[in-house]
Design an enzyme around this catalytic site. Structure first.
Site, PDB file in Angstrom:
ATOM      1  CG  HIS A  80      -2.023  -5.333  -0.251  1.00 31.44           C
ATOM      2  ND1 HIS A  80      -3.366  -5.079  -0.316  1.00 31.44           N
ATOM      3  CD2 HIS A  80      -1.425  -4.118  -0.395  1.00 31.44           C
ATOM      4  CE1 HIS A  80      -3.573  -3.785  -0.504  1.00 31.44           C
ATOM      5  NE2 HIS A  80      -2.402  -3.176  -0.541  1.00 31.44           N
ATOM      6  CD  GLU A  81       1.783  -2.854   0.963  1.00 29.47           C
ATOM      7  OE1 GLU A  81       2.147  -2.233  -0.052  1.00 29.47           O
ATOM      8  OE2 GLU A  81       0.884  -2.441   1.717  1.00 29.47           O
ATOM      9  CG  HIS A 139       0.396  -1.876  -4.039  1.00 32.28           C
ATOM     10  ND1 HIS A 139      -0.758  -1.447  -4.646  1.00 32.28           N
ATOM     11  CD2 HIS A 139       0.172  -1.779  -2.699  1.00 32.28           C
ATOM     12  CE1 HIS A 139      -1.643  -1.098  -3.718  1.00 32.28           C
ATOM     13  NE2 HIS A 139      -1.109  -1.296  -2.529  1.00 32.28           N
ATOM     14  CD  GLU A 189      -4.233   0.510  -1.502  1.00 32.71           C
ATOM     15  OE1 GLU A 189      -4.053  -0.615  -0.985  1.00 32.71           O
ATOM     16  OE2 GLU A 189      -3.301   1.315  -1.696  1.00 32.71           O
TER      17      GLU A 189
END
Length: 627
Positions: free
Chosen positions: A348-349, A353, A405
């Site tokens: 995810h990070e 992103h 997100e």
């Protein structure tokens, strides 16, 4: 600092009548020592603390709630006008608040307040980007001033000056100097420069970051909440994340969009697992990808942080408290929840992103993409992009945080199917299958739990991450073929309940295809600044209705009935003893321990700090006291 949840933005009130709380306070040692001061405090907050007027029940803009980023008479149209003004003057909204007044002639006046130590509008020595002044814009007057929260910013700067003595390298000294410049003058450009030095500070044993960072609390989605953290690196887990970073350039091409929609060059970030010493802000995240400045992320890079000791306690639960799962799934969930979430946070990070390109036209009219590039969703050439000064947050505003997100969560789900990724984290064979299943099951369940953070009366979502997970649930339900089901039943206690099922045999087919197609749309609309298409897509999946078969509004009542109490995070303190050694102060994991840790946070100057806070409160109170 009001009584509004950091995760959900709704108000919480004391669990006892107002007169009983007042009696308790009146019997305290504090009241006996200084009754006048306590009575003054009670007059300011005693009524407000318990108020459940419609606008005061949640954070929001205009009639939809209350926020201290804007004066109480501001609505969405004021936020939109202010954003256009800020963009025209190349002023970042991150460290601003907006206050509206109306002149005797009926003309509107807006005051944009920059947070800074300096209160004077004239440029200080060496300052090159001072935007303070009076401007006419679109028939109204804007005045840009600074000095908002000056007493608190002054204390931050004083401590950053002290920190320079302990900097590990000249680069860190430069970082601190830029932060000092930013917080002294109100310059976001200086904070950007400090963030560049921070990115270059790779592999520190002690990690920290500070400033106006996350925009979740601003109803418009552009203004940052001030936060700061200090943490110590967990070397074993960080080694796994370093392997993931090393594999990133092989993994990025697997994402479901054309290579032209990916950054021209992947800037390998520092990715560490940290154990938090202190995290100062309204909430503590499980992972962070910062800085949030799009221009820096595209050209200089970013850092990824996973907060290990937060993960360890935030997502632990007992089987008897675990809701909406079959008994067999509960056992799997408890065993594999933490390992699967480590994988999800990492992906995810780093690749959520950290992926994707924004198509931009710079101030000289030059584009960062080819003019004949085809939009894979329309089959036509690219027709929209970001103009100079526009950012992801300023273009997509109220939907930006949740949309991003959701995109990052989808990347995590999509890439966790890659066996090489799971091998990095030590999961192979049947164990890898369990990690995949529990990761997807967790996301589906989170979508159901997310309904707690939806307000039917205003038809508003109050939490970016939970809205994102509900959207993903809707996408997977729409995929059909019995892949995901949510059934409402009557529990063994005779009360409403629900059961979630996920067909694990269809994750790599039905599930992967659904996420792939949805994720590609999210990225294409983001890259091309296609606000209209992006909002339409996201709003459609965000709708909460009571239509069959899921009946989400009814399901929401069940979620509220069955919800588990949220965790309390008790943070440690440190003291420097007379001999120079550092003393580590820990506290009991109780409500009393939490209060004690907070009371002892600022022992040297607590009275002055309290006075500062009260003065700031008194000064601004007229901006909201008519609500």
């Amino acid at each position: 600092m009001g009584n509004y949840k950091s995760f959900g933005d709704t108000k919480f009130v004391p669990n006892l009548p107002q007169e009983k709380l007042k009696a308790l306070v009146w019997h305290s040692a504090a009241y006996k020592q200084n009754p006048g001061e306590i009575e003054c405090l009670w007059r300011v907050c005693g009524q407000l603390m318990f108020s459940l007027d419609d606008r005061q029940k949640q954070l929001g803009l205009g009639e939809k709630g209350i926020t201290t980023y804007f004066s109480g008479n501001c609505a969405l149209k004021d936020a939109e006008l202010a954003q256009k003004f800020l963009d025209s003057k190349d002023i970042s909204a991150y460290n601003t608040r907006l206050f509206k007044t109306e002149g005797a002639d009926g003309k509107l006046h807006y005051e944009v307040r920059l947070a800074s130590v300096i209160k004077e509008d004239v440029s200080s020595e060496g300052e090159s980007d001072n935007k303070c002044g009076v401007y006419e814009f679109d028939g109204v007057t804007f005045r840009v001033v600074r000095g908002d929260y000056s007493p608190l910013m002054k204390r931050v700067v004083e401590n950053l000056e002290k920190a320079k003595e302990y900097a590990a390298s000249p680069n860190v000294v430069q970082m601190l100097e830029q932060y000092i410049q930013s917080f002294t003058t109100g310059s976001i450009d200086a904070h950007k420069e400090g963030s560049k030095h921070w990115i270059k500070d790779t592999g520190p044993i002690v990690e920290s970051y500070i400033g106006f960072i996350e925009s979740y609390r601003d109803p418009y989605g552009s203004r940052g909440e001030f936060e700061g953290f200090v943490a110590v690196v967990n070397k074993d887990m960080s080694a796994k994340f370093a392997q993931l970073v090393a594999s990133a350039e092989q993994l990025l091409p697997e994402l479901p969009w054309p290579k032209e929609f990916e950054k021209d060059r992947f800037l390998k970030p520092d990715f560490t697992s940290l154990d938090v010493l202190t995290f100062a802000g309204s909430g503590i995240p499980a992972g962070i990808n910062i800085p949030n400045y799009d221009d820096i992320r595209q050209t200089v890079g970013f850092k990824n942080v996973s907060l290990g000791n937060v993960l360890a306690v935030a997502y632990s639960t007992q089987k008897e408290k675990l809701t909406f799962l079959e008994e067999d799934d509960k056992d799997l969930y408890i065993k594999w929840r933490s390992p699967s979430f480590e994988v999800q946070v990492g992906l995810h990070e780093l690749l959520g992103h950290g992926s994707g390109k924004l198509f931009v036209q710079d101030k000289n009219g030059k584009f960062n993409f080819e003019s004949n590039l085809v939009n894979p969703e329309t089959g036509e050439t690219i027709r929209s992009w970001y103009s100079h000064g526009e950012t992801w947050d300023s273009k997509f505003s109220t939907v930006a945080s949740s949309y991003e997100e959701c995109r990052a969560e989808c990347v995590g789900m999509y890439l966790c199917l890659n066996r090489e990724v799971l091998k990095i984290f030590g999961h192979e064979g049947p164990d890898a299958d369990q990690v995949i299943y529990v990761n997807w099951l967790t996301m589906v369940r989170a979508g159901v739990l997310g309904l707690e953070f939806y307000t039917p009366e205003s038809q508003q979502w109050r939490q970016a991450h939970m809205q994102a997970r509900f959207v993903i649930l809707r996408v997977l339900l729409e995929a059909g073929q019995g892949f995901v089901t949510v059934r409402q039943i009557t529990g063994t206690d005779g009360k409403p309940d629900a059961i979630i099922t996920l067909d694990r045999s269809k994750i790599s087919t039905v599930g992967k295809t659904a996420i792939e197609e949805f994720l590609r749309k999210l990225q294409v609309y983001k890259s091309t600044a296609d606000v209209e298409s992006g909002r339409a897509l996201y709003s459609r999946y965000s709708e909460v209705t009571d239509s069959e078969p899921e009946r989400f509004l009814s399901l929401r009542e069940t979620v509220l009935l069955r919800k588990e109490a949220r965790k309390m995070f008790v943070q440690a303190n440190t003291r420097v003893k007379a001999d120079g050694d550092v003393q580590f102060l820990s506290y009991d994991g109780t409500a009393a321990g939490l209060i004690q840790s907070f009371v002892e946070r600022f022992p040297e100057d607590d009275e002055e700090l309290e006075w500062n806070l009260q003065e700031l409160c008194r000064r601004d109170l007229p901006c909201w006291n008519h609500l």
